[in-house]
Design an enzyme around this catalytic site. Structure first.
Site, short mmCIF file in Angstrom:
data_model
loop_
_atom_site.label_atom_id
_atom_site.label_comp_id
_atom_site.label_asym_id
_atom_site.label_seq_id
_atom_site.Cartn_x
_atom_site.Cartn_y
_atom_site.Cartn_z
N GLN A 128 0.85 -1.19 0.00
CA GLN A 128 0.00 0.00 0.00
C GLN A 128 0.89 1.24 0.00
O GLN A 128 1.89 1.26 0.71
CB GLN A 128 -0.89 0.03 1.25
CG GLN A 128 -2.02 1.04 1.14
CD GLN A 128 -2.89 1.11 2.40
OE1 GLN A 128 -2.55 0.56 3.44
NE2 GLN A 128 -4.01 1.78 2.31
N GLY A 257 2.73 1.58 11.67
CA GLY A 257 2.34 0.94 12.92
C GLY A 257 1.80 -0.44 12.65
O GLY A 257 2.18 -1.42 13.29
N GLY A 258 0.93 -0.51 11.68
CA GLY A 258 0.36 -1.79 11.30
C GLY A 258 -0.10 -1.75 9.86
O GLY A 258 -0.28 -0.67 9.30
N GLU A 260 -2.90 -3.91 7.35
CA GLU A 260 -4.00 -4.86 7.42
C GLU A 260 -3.95 -5.95 6.36
O GLU A 260 -4.98 -6.28 5.76
CB GLU A 260 -5.32 -4.08 7.31
CG GLU A 260 -5.59 -3.39 5.95
CD GLU A 260 -5.03 -1.98 5.81
OE1 GLU A 260 -4.03 -1.65 6.49
OE2 GLU A 260 -5.58 -1.21 5.01
N ASN A 261 -2.77 -6.53 6.11
CA ASN A 261 -2.71 -7.57 5.09
C ASN A 261 -3.67 -8.69 5.46
O ASN A 261 -3.65 -9.19 6.58
CB ASN A 261 -1.27 -8.05 4.95
CG ASN A 261 -0.35 -6.94 4.48
OD1 ASN A 261 -0.70 -6.20 3.57
ND2 ASN A 261 0.80 -6.78 5.13
N HIS A 284 -7.60 -1.70 15.18
CA HIS A 284 -7.64 -0.95 13.94
C HIS A 284 -7.43 -1.87 12.73
O HIS A 284 -8.27 -1.92 11.82
CB HIS A 284 -6.58 0.16 13.98
CG HIS A 284 -6.52 0.99 12.74
ND1 HIS A 284 -7.17 2.20 12.62
CD2 HIS A 284 -5.91 0.77 11.55
CE1 HIS A 284 -6.95 2.69 11.40
NE2 HIS A 284 -6.19 1.85 10.73
N GLU A 285 -6.34 -2.61 12.74
CA GLU A 285 -6.04 -3.46 11.57
C GLU A 285 -7.11 -4.54 11.40
O GLU A 285 -7.49 -4.86 10.28
CB GLU A 285 -4.64 -4.09 11.69
CG GLU A 285 -3.49 -3.11 11.91
CD GLU A 285 -3.48 -1.89 10.99
OE1 GLU A 285 -4.05 -1.96 9.89
OE2 GLU A 285 -2.90 -0.85 11.39
N HIS A 288 -10.13 -3.28 9.61
CA HIS A 288 -9.94 -3.20 8.16
C HIS A 288 -10.41 -4.49 7.45
O HIS A 288 -10.68 -4.45 6.24
CB HIS A 288 -8.46 -3.00 7.82
CG HIS A 288 -8.01 -1.57 7.78
ND1 HIS A 288 -8.63 -0.61 7.02
CD2 HIS A 288 -6.96 -0.95 8.39
CE1 HIS A 288 -7.98 0.55 7.17
NE2 HIS A 288 -6.97 0.37 8.00
N GLU A 307 -9.82 4.42 5.85
CA GLU A 307 -9.24 4.77 7.16
C GLU A 307 -10.23 5.46 8.10
O GLU A 307 -10.19 5.23 9.31
CB GLU A 307 -7.98 5.62 6.98
CG GLU A 307 -6.84 4.90 6.24
CD GLU A 307 -6.35 3.62 6.92
OE1 GLU A 307 -6.63 3.43 8.12
OE2 GLU A 307 -5.68 2.82 6.24
N ASP A 364 1.69 8.24 -1.40
CA ASP A 364 2.64 8.10 -0.29
C ASP A 364 3.21 9.44 0.17
O ASP A 364 3.55 9.63 1.33
CB ASP A 364 3.80 7.18 -0.67
CG ASP A 364 3.37 5.72 -0.77
OD1 ASP A 364 2.35 5.37 -0.15
OD2 ASP A 364 4.04 4.95 -1.48
N TYR A 372 -8.02 9.74 8.54
CA TYR A 372 -8.38 8.88 9.66
C TYR A 372 -9.34 9.61 10.62
O TYR A 372 -10.44 9.15 10.91
CB TYR A 372 -7.14 8.50 10.48
CG TYR A 372 -6.16 7.59 9.81
CD1 TYR A 372 -5.48 7.98 8.66
CD2 TYR A 372 -5.88 6.33 10.34
CE1 TYR A 372 -4.55 7.14 8.06
CE2 TYR A 372 -4.94 5.48 9.74
CZ TYR A 372 -4.29 5.89 8.61
OH TYR A 372 -3.37 5.06 8.03
N ARG A 541 9.22 3.48 12.03
CA ARG A 541 7.83 3.88 11.90
C ARG A 541 7.73 5.39 11.67
O ARG A 541 8.13 6.19 12.52
CB ARG A 541 7.09 3.48 13.17
CG ARG A 541 5.60 3.67 13.10
CD ARG A 541 4.95 3.19 14.38
NE ARG A 541 3.53 3.50 14.36
CZ ARG A 541 2.74 3.44 15.41
NH1 ARG A 541 3.24 3.04 16.58
NH2 ARG A 541 1.46 3.75 15.31
N1 BES Z 1 -3.34 0.82 6.05
C1 BES Z 1 -2.71 1.58 7.07
C2 BES Z 1 -1.25 1.80 6.83
C3 BES Z 1 -0.92 2.45 5.49
C4 BES Z 1 -1.65 3.51 5.02
C5 BES Z 1 0.14 1.99 4.75
C6 BES Z 1 -1.32 4.09 3.80
C7 BES Z 1 0.46 2.56 3.53
C8 BES Z 1 -0.28 3.62 3.05
C9 BES Z 1 -2.91 0.94 8.44
O1 BES Z 1 -4.16 0.37 8.61
C10 BES Z 1 -2.83 2.04 9.45
O2 BES Z 1 -3.67 2.88 9.41
N2 BES Z 1 -1.87 2.00 10.37
C11 BES Z 1 -1.76 2.98 11.41
C12 BES Z 1 -2.45 2.44 12.63
C13 BES Z 1 -2.92 3.43 13.65
C14 BES Z 1 -3.72 4.57 13.09
C15 BES Z 1 -3.70 2.73 14.73
C16 BES Z 1 -0.28 3.22 11.62
O3 BES Z 1 0.52 2.67 10.85
O4 BES Z 1 0.10 3.95 12.51
ZN ZN Z 2 -5.70 1.83 8.76
#
Ligand code: BES
Ligand code: ZN
Length: 590
Positions: A128, A257-258, A260-261, A284-285, A288, A307, A364, A372, A541
């Site tokens: 992603q 952070g995470g 959602e694969n 959160h993940e 998704h 999101e 990106d 979010y 991160r």
């Molecule tokens: N899908 C996102 C991470 C992402 C977004 C990767 C856009 C690449 C491009 C994931 O679900 C996410 O939102 N992660 C957050 C979690 C937090 C808001 C609880 C993160 O990475 O911090």
């Molecule tokens: Zn997310």
């Protein structure tokens, strides 16, 4: 229905890929994957078919042993190259032999010393938003879904894990041959692969956790509540459609952070702090699995549907499991980050909108938490307009109607008009979706945890620092919020005192540290430099690096020091993180 997508060369009228059989040979020596992919499409193709590709070397394209004609068009800095399959004579499947580039920006290749075990290398993907095309040529648009199988050959004792059902692992000499099958159709950005020396533990009937052996016990304890979350999520969102929900704890350089694969959420190890205070990340993940993986944003212009909905559901589920003081605190912290992001872009920037035309913009590059928390606040506003009971029926209908489909912002609005006319009347939907900034009438957060922090912040402004006793029962989020709400710079002596009060010296809580180190830098505490440097080496991160790097770049004493540090650890970081760090420095004119 495939839709026009500004981030893909896919032509909506052409055939769609419906299934891929992959073979991957993972070669750590050359940092490449030698791959073969057999593609199946939904109709017989005559003439041309366009795929997305970024730096993947095409060795051969063929069908039934016969070579096909193809051409790679010129490189676009955002989209990559269009791979043009030509003069097709009514085929419905074809095979591409390819080799990934060592610089593929979806992949990070870690040396053994960058892992906890230290003996074996590690590889992981992060597709992603538009990076799957750097692993294999594909229709890299979230509106197109395919099933897949994969056979991945890796050096022993390493194993491969994927966002798919693991089938068999066959040992052949020095190699492990790992087989997978993904029966549910996914968009390309949810393709995921990791290779490492991994251990695993069962967390429940549907949940298992993978991590390096050195951290597996701690990880299993931290995320022990995962199956409970799954049960609670199903009550609100309907049956879980992906059979298993496993977790993979990544090396610290994981850029998010995470992620959602499907079937296998990727998680940063920075949230393993020993008290389960950041397991909202799993909520959160996991959410998704419905909002994102079942109902997928049609293009990256509709990212807020992924999101915003997921952040809303995360709040709802955590409210049940951890109480609303906890979930509201997370929203408050998130909203603070959102407002900071809006200020960074400018309050009147289009990047503060939920939906706008993104052609020519790399998703990106403009990634932030705005979709979010603005999205969450919008959905909460809709909920308030009709009441929770009515809104919960809307949620069920929403999932039932659009699952395994993609949805655009326009599509969402017409569904809303049809299902919740009362909300559409009461809420200024156009303002929420298409206007800059954050609406003044957004629902307020409400939490005793926040109130306690604000009382201490008020006392500080009167010159009174909290005592260890005052903050004995504070959780990590309260410390974070307190540090954030202090003046941007404080006396160095206060920094040192706070470090003691909150016990931050030997701390491994990177989230609190991110806030604290940034404050110390802005406050002119140059003794902090070695710790900043260690932090920048260890953490990948983006959300945690940004505050510190930005503080260094904006503060006179540290301004000239930050680029050499970033350069020194460039090699430790994921290509996406390196790009983000570059961006912060160049925005600051460094
Ligand atoms: N899908 C996102 C991470 C992402 C977004 C990767 C856009 C690449 C491009 C994931 O679900 C996410 O939102 N992660 C957050 C979690 C937090 C808001 C609880 C993160 O990475 O911090
Ligand atoms: Zn997310």
């Amino acid at each position: 229905m495939p839709v026009y997508d500004p981030h893909s060369y896919v032509k909506p009228t052409q055939a769609k890929i419906t299934h891929i059989d992959f073979k991957f040979n993972v070669d750590f020596a050359t940092k490449t994957i030698q791959g073969q992919a057999a593609y199946f499409v939904d109709k017989f193709v005559k003439g041309s078919l366009y795929l997305d590709n970024r730096k993947v070397e095409i060795v051969r394209i063929h069908t039934d042993g016969k070579d096909l004609e193809w051409e790679l068009d010129k490189q676009d800095p955002i989209l990559g190259q269009r791979l043009h399959l030509k003069k097709l004579m009514g085929i419905s499947s074809f095979v591409i032999d390819f080799i990934t580039n060592p610089q593929a920006n979806a992949l990070q290749w870690l040396r053994p010393e960058q892992t906890l075990g230290g003996d074996h290398p590690y590889l992981f993907s992060q597709c992603q938003a538009i990076n799957a095309r750097s692993i294999f040529p594909c229709q890299d648009s979230p509106s197109i879904r395919f099933t897949y199988t994969a056979e991945v050959i890796v050096p022993r004792p390493m194993i491969a894990v994927m966002a798919a059902a693991p089938k068999t692992i066959q040992t052949e000499g020095d190699l492990n041959r790992c087989r997978f099958e993904m029966p549910q159709p996914i968009p390309s950005y949810l393709f995921a692969l990791a290779v490492g020396n991994l251990s695993s533990r069962e967390l429940g009937p549907r949940c298992r956790i993978y991590a390096e052996a050195e951290i597996i016990e701690e990880a299993a304890w931290e995320f022990a509540e995962t199956e409970n979350k799954l049960i609670e999520a199903e009550k609100m969102l309907g049956p879980y459609e992906w059979e298993r929900y496993d977790l993979l704890v990544m090396p610290p350089s994981f850029p998010y952070g995470g992620m959602e694969n499907p079937r296998l959420t990727f998680l940063t190890p920075t949230v393993i702090v020993g008290d389960r205070s950041y397991t909202h990340l799993v909520t959160h993940e996991l959410s998704h699995s419905w909002t994102g993986n079942l109902i997928t944003n049609a293009t990256w212009e509709d990212f807020w549907l992924n999101e915003g909905w997921t952040t809303y559901m995360q709040m709802r589920i955590d409210e049940v499991l951890q109480g609303s003081d906890y979930s509201q605190m997370k929203i408050e912290l998130g909203r603070g980050s959102m407002l900071a992001a809006m200020q960074r872009f400018g309050m009147n920037s289009k990047h503060t909108r939920l939906n706008y035309n993104m052609s020519g913009i790399d998703p990106d590059e403009v990634f932030s938490v705005i979709p979010y928390y603005k999205g969450q606040a919008f959905l909460e506003t809709l909920e308030n307009a009709v009441g929770r009971e009515r809104f919960d029926r809307f949620i069920s209908k929403y999932i039932g109607t659009f699952k395994f489909q993609s949805l655009s912002t326009k599509g969402f609005i017409s569904f809303l008009k049809e299902q919740l006319p009362k909300a559409v009347k009461a809420v200024n939907i156009k303002e929420w979706i298409y206007k800059d900034g954050f609406p003044a009438d957004a629902p307020e957060t409400n939490s005793k945890l926040i109130d306690a922090v604000d009382a201490s912040v008020a006392a500080y402004s009167e010159g009174i620092l909290p005592t260890s006793d005052d903050v004995r029962n504070w959780n990590q989020d309260q410390i974070t919020l307190f540090l954030r709400r202090l003046p941007k710079a404080i006396p160095v002596a206060h920094c040192q005192q706070l470090e003691k009060i909150f016990n931050l010296a030997g701390g491994r809580n990177y989230i609190v540290l991110s806030e604290y180190l940034a404050l110390a830098v802005r406050s002119g505490n140059d003794k902090i430099l070695p710790r900043v440097e260690k932090y920048i080496e260890a953490v990948g991160r983006g959300f945690l690096l940004r505050p510190i790097v930005q503080a260094m770049a904006e503060t006179a004493w540290s301004r000239d020091m930050i680029r050499p540090i970033v350069e020194r650890y460039r090699d430790c970081h994921h290509p996406l993180t390196v790009r983000m760090l570059e961006r912060i420095l160049s925005d600051a004119g460094i």
